[in-house]
Design an enzyme around this catalytic site. Structure first.
Site, short mmCIF file in Angstrom:
data_model
loop_
_atom_site.label_atom_id
_atom_site.label_comp_id
_atom_site.label_asym_id
_atom_site.label_seq_id
_atom_site.Cartn_x
_atom_site.Cartn_y
_atom_site.Cartn_z
N LYS A 71 0.86 -1.20 0.00
CA LYS A 71 0.00 0.00 0.00
C LYS A 71 0.88 1.24 0.00
O LYS A 71 1.62 1.51 0.94
CB LYS A 71 -0.91 0.01 1.22
CG LYS A 71 -1.84 1.20 1.22
CD LYS A 71 -3.00 1.03 2.15
CE LYS A 71 -4.01 2.15 2.03
NZ LYS A 71 -3.50 3.47 1.72
N TYR A 109 -4.00 -0.57 -9.22
CA TYR A 109 -4.37 -1.68 -8.34
C TYR A 109 -5.77 -2.23 -8.58
O TYR A 109 -6.20 -3.13 -7.88
CB TYR A 109 -4.21 -1.29 -6.87
CG TYR A 109 -5.07 -0.13 -6.42
CD1 TYR A 109 -6.45 -0.25 -6.29
CD2 TYR A 109 -4.49 1.10 -6.10
CE1 TYR A 109 -7.23 0.82 -5.87
CE2 TYR A 109 -5.26 2.17 -5.67
CZ TYR A 109 -6.63 2.02 -5.56
OH TYR A 109 -7.39 3.08 -5.15
N LYS A 155 -1.85 -2.20 8.17
CA LYS A 155 -0.85 -1.14 8.28
C LYS A 155 0.44 -1.63 8.94
O LYS A 155 0.40 -2.54 9.77
CB LYS A 155 -1.41 0.03 9.11
CG LYS A 155 -2.59 0.74 8.47
CD LYS A 155 -2.13 1.50 7.26
CE LYS A 155 -3.22 2.30 6.59
NZ LYS A 155 -3.59 3.52 7.26
N CYS A 188 10.73 38.01 22.94
CA CYS A 188 11.12 37.28 21.74
C CYS A 188 12.59 36.89 21.82
O CYS A 188 13.45 37.74 22.09
CB CYS A 188 10.87 38.16 20.52
SG CYS A 188 11.57 37.46 19.01
N CYS A 215 14.61 39.15 19.22
CA CYS A 215 14.75 40.61 19.25
C CYS A 215 14.40 41.23 20.59
O CYS A 215 14.54 42.44 20.76
CB CYS A 215 13.89 41.24 18.16
SG CYS A 215 12.13 41.15 18.52
N CYS A 234 5.58 37.35 18.60
CA CYS A 234 6.52 38.43 18.91
C CYS A 234 5.88 39.72 18.39
O CYS A 234 5.35 39.75 17.28
CB CYS A 234 7.84 38.17 18.18
SG CYS A 234 8.83 39.65 17.94
N CYS A 276 12.07 42.78 14.29
CA CYS A 276 12.59 41.48 14.73
C CYS A 276 13.34 40.84 13.56
O CYS A 276 12.77 40.64 12.49
CB CYS A 276 11.43 40.59 15.16
SG CYS A 276 11.93 38.90 15.50
O1 I6G Z 1 -6.35 3.27 -1.66
C1 I6G Z 1 -5.99 2.06 -2.06
C2 I6G Z 1 -4.67 1.75 -2.21
C3 I6G Z 1 -4.29 0.51 -2.64
C4 I6G Z 1 -6.99 1.09 -2.34
C5 I6G Z 1 -6.59 -0.20 -2.77
C6 I6G Z 1 -5.22 -0.46 -2.92
O2 I6G Z 1 -4.90 -1.66 -3.35
C7 I6G Z 1 -3.54 -1.98 -3.47
N1 I6G Z 1 -7.52 -1.12 -3.04
C8 I6G Z 1 -8.82 -0.83 -2.89
C9 I6G Z 1 -9.83 -1.88 -3.17
C10 I6G Z 1 -9.22 0.43 -2.47
N2 I6G Z 1 -8.32 1.39 -2.20
C11 I6G Z 1 -10.66 0.76 -2.29
#
Ligand code: I6G
Length: 674
Positions: free
Chosen positions: A125, A234, A322, A416, A419, A432, A438
């Site tokens: 991602k 993607y 993530k 400040c 100055c 300031c 300044c």
């Molecule tokens: O925002 C996104 C980044 C990457 C995505 C995504 C993605 O797939 C690699 N895939 C989907 C299905 C969606 N947003 C909705």
């Protein structure tokens, strides 16, 4: 090849076709496969020949020609485009448990036995900007940002400048195809842009995503073209005549059409393999030249995707797992206070240098006093710092257990630090009160005045401005035109004939700014580029703007009461009036009557189809009253095609020519009829 002068149109067409095919192939080798088969010089020769031919036979130019990547004209505003199928966002997982629960939920919803292994596709991602590309008959027709998911901004001109966005698809292209992807800036390019911005005193992009978004959302496509943006595709939106059974097949199709797909995409059997993939990509992350913030896991089978369906804003069949944010602990050596152009004081934590995600961090902004107090950060504390995105690191939390005894609370100075003027608090911010007395405010206001988007004096980087202010040469912005003489510069360290002559030329060149740049350059609180343009168009001259009272200003579209007051206060201040007079005397030309042409001066509008809130004549009169012209027929000179209900053949022709098509809502916004 025959010489161009001896060619007729038929011969030219054949040669142009051949050259375009060849150049498109080399673009594909270079930008998609990263494996060129010709030298740059050979490529340049092909391109030059095509350009010469098209110049000799302009009727043969088409929007999908490789010569047509960069449009010439900046836009007045972005139009909007509706996505045929909403562009959704993704649900998140932050741990293996979350991802396992995602897998279990899918099985519960689809009535699959808990032991069944679902096939997923894993994709890195990117931390970028989601866009949609539309291809008609295999040619790139338009493209938009995700926007609110239903309606995005029309950024066609800018997407065309991205080299890995083919203007013509290869292979057997479907008649109509929407492809979705993420536009991003490679990290090296991102850092380079920020270095350049820093040296010019321009605000830095906080992370590569903002830089990518800022680059795609430029009204001037030439700026976008100057940034080496890239894209990974993607998924598909609406795709006519495309029948696929799995997500992986759609990626294969996208690839076969010459679009770029991330090379780390992989099929994964069962959630265990998906977790392994997440770990593997996270390990590879530091060695990859673009910013990743996780991996996306998608159910591969389209039939199963359809059974699972959607939540309100995200599909049930995909999740963004993530990566852990990049965090480290270090010690706060001290808390310093910086002073900006407006006099705002910013506390900054000075840190023991620490590596966070491969970058050494020595400072982290603490924004303002409230933030320092909320986090209770004190000199001597051990803190966790996080690199949010890529550059501006922040202090996340204090490890209180490690606080040395006697660590003193931070106090905002009453004077400040630059100055010694009194410090005054307005809301959360301390200022300031020294104004341009300044040196920090003076330095920042001069940097701003000279910056690229203001009067644009090349060579007036941060270090130089500091040197000039320290040497006592510049006491206000007008001194740039009076004190930076060859004699004065020669007395300063490191200034040689060549650099002096370059700077003097740049200063001379900056003496004829447009009114909007000049207003922006003055650095009035709250007046950025956009409002500077609004004020310039409305008032037409600096004299009329200086005469305006708050009431008149509030009546200008987009100007709120805060900005109206800031403008009046600015021009009421005798020092500011003196500086404007001094600029004029020093030879800076203050343009007049820019409003005569109206805000849409020089633009051509064409109307097709029925509008809801105007008759055709009303709409034409309106654009004419704003300085634009109403075109009778479709041609390249048309800037905006306003399409109402059931547009006619003009609409089709306009699309063929790649003209900008806007709907009635966008038109209303453009002409200030909200
Ligand atoms: O925002 C996104 C980044 C990457 C995505 C995504 C993605 O797939 C690699 N895939 C989907 C299905 C969606 N947003 C909705």
């Amino acid at each position: 090849m025959l010489s161009i002068s001896s060619m007729d149109e038929k011969a030219a067409r054949a040669e142009i076709d051949r050259l375009r095919k060849e150049i498109n192939y080399h673009n594909y080798r270079y930008y998609i496969l990263d494996s060129p088969v010709v030298t740059d010089a050979e490529y340049d020769r092909l391109m030059k020949t095509l350009q010469d031919l098209e110049a000799a036979f302009p009727r043969l130019i088409t929007p999908d020609s490789p010569t047509q990547r960069v449009g010439e004209k900046p836009l007045a505003a972005f139009g909007t485009l509706k996505h045929s199928i909403p562009m959704l966002s993704l649900g998140n997982a932050f741990s293996d448990e979350d991802a396992i629960e995602f897998d279990a939920r899918i099985k519960r919803q689809a009535n699959l036995p808990p032991g069944e292994k679902i096939e997923y596709v894993g994709e890195p991602k990117m931390d970028g900007l989601a866009v949609e590309l539309v291809y008609e008959g295999g040619s790139f027709a338009r493209g938009s940002t995700r926007g609110d998911g239903v309606i995005g901004e029309d950024v066609t001109q800018n997407l065309r400048t991205i080299r890995s966005v083919p203007l013509k698809l290869t292979g057997k292209a479907p008649p109509y195809l929407e492809v979705r992807g993420e536009v991003f800036l490679p990290l090296e390019a991102f850092r380079k842009i920020n270095r350049e911005r820093e040296s010019k005193g321009e605000p830095l992009f906080a992370n590569p995503r903002n830089a990518a978004a800022g680059s795609v959302r430029q009204l001037d496509p030439r700026t976008t073209a100057s940034r080496p943006l890239d894209i990974f595709c993607y998924g598909l939106g609406l795709a006519e005549g495309v029948e696929i059974k799995t997500h992986f097949e759609s990626l294969e199709l996208i690839k076969s059409l010459g679009l770029k797909v991330n090379p780390f995409v992989r099929r994964l059997l069962g959630i265990e393999e998906a977790l392994g993939y997440h770990r593997e990509i996270e390990e590879k992350r530091e060695g990859i030249n673009y910013e990743l913030d996780g991996v996306v896991l998608k159910v591969n089978s389209i039939a199963l995707q359809e059974r699972l369906g959607m939540l309100t804003r995200s599909p049930r069949w995909a999740v963004a797992y993530k990566f852990a944010p990049k965090q480290e602990s270090t010690r706060v050596k001290d808390i310093a206070v910086g002073v900006g152009r407006t006099g705002a004081l910013t506390p900054v934590a000075l840190l023991e240098p620490v590596q966070v995600g491969g970058v050494t961090i020595e400072r982290a902004t603490l924004h303002n006093l409230d933030e320092v107090e909320r986090k209770d950060v004190r000199p001597g504390d051990t803190v966790i710092v996080q690199r949010a995105g890529d550059v501006i690191p922040e202090v996340l939390t204090v490890i209180k257990e490690k606080r040395p005894s006697g660590a003193k609370e931070f106090r905002m100075p009453e004077e400040c630090p630059e100055c010694g003027s009194r410090v005054e608090r307005v809301g959360a911010i301390h200022y300031c009160t020294g104004g341009l007395l300044c040196p920090a405010q003076l330095r920042e206001s001069i940097r701003h005045f000279a910056s690229k988007r203001a009067v644009d004096i090349e060579g007036m980087g941060d270090k130089h401005v500091e040197q000039f202010v320290e040497a006592g040469l510049l006491r206000d912005v007008a001194d740039i035109y009076i004190e930076l003489t060859p004699d004065n510069l020669r007395n300063l360290a490191k200034w040689k004939d060549k650099s002096i002559s370059n700077l003097i030329t740049a200063i001379e060149r900056s003496k004829n700014p447009t009114l909007e740049r000049l207003i922006y350059a003055l650095g009035i609180k709250g007046v950025g580029e956009r409002l500077a343009m609004v004020l310039a168009k409305h008032f037409g001259s600096i004299e009329d703007l200086m005469k305006a009272n708050e009431e008149e200003l509030i009546n200008v579209p987009e100007i709120g009461p805060g900005t109206a007051k800031a403008v009046v206060d600015f021009f009421r201040e005798p020092h500011n009036r003196q500086v404007i007079e001094k600029l004029r005397k020093a030879g800076v030309v203050f343009p007049k009557d820019q409003k005569v042409g109206g805000p849409l001066a020089g633009k051509f509008f064409l109307f097709t189809g029925a509008l809801e809130s105007f008759t055709r004549d009303e709409a034409k009169d309106l654009v004419i009253s704003l300085g634009a012209e109403a075109a009778g027929s479709v041609s390249k000179k048309v800037d905006f095609v306003v399409a109402g209900a059931e547009p006619g053949s003009k609409y089709d022709k306009a699309r063929e020519l790649g003209l900008r098509i806007i709907d009635e809502g966008e038109f209303r916004r453009m002409v200030g009829r909200k």
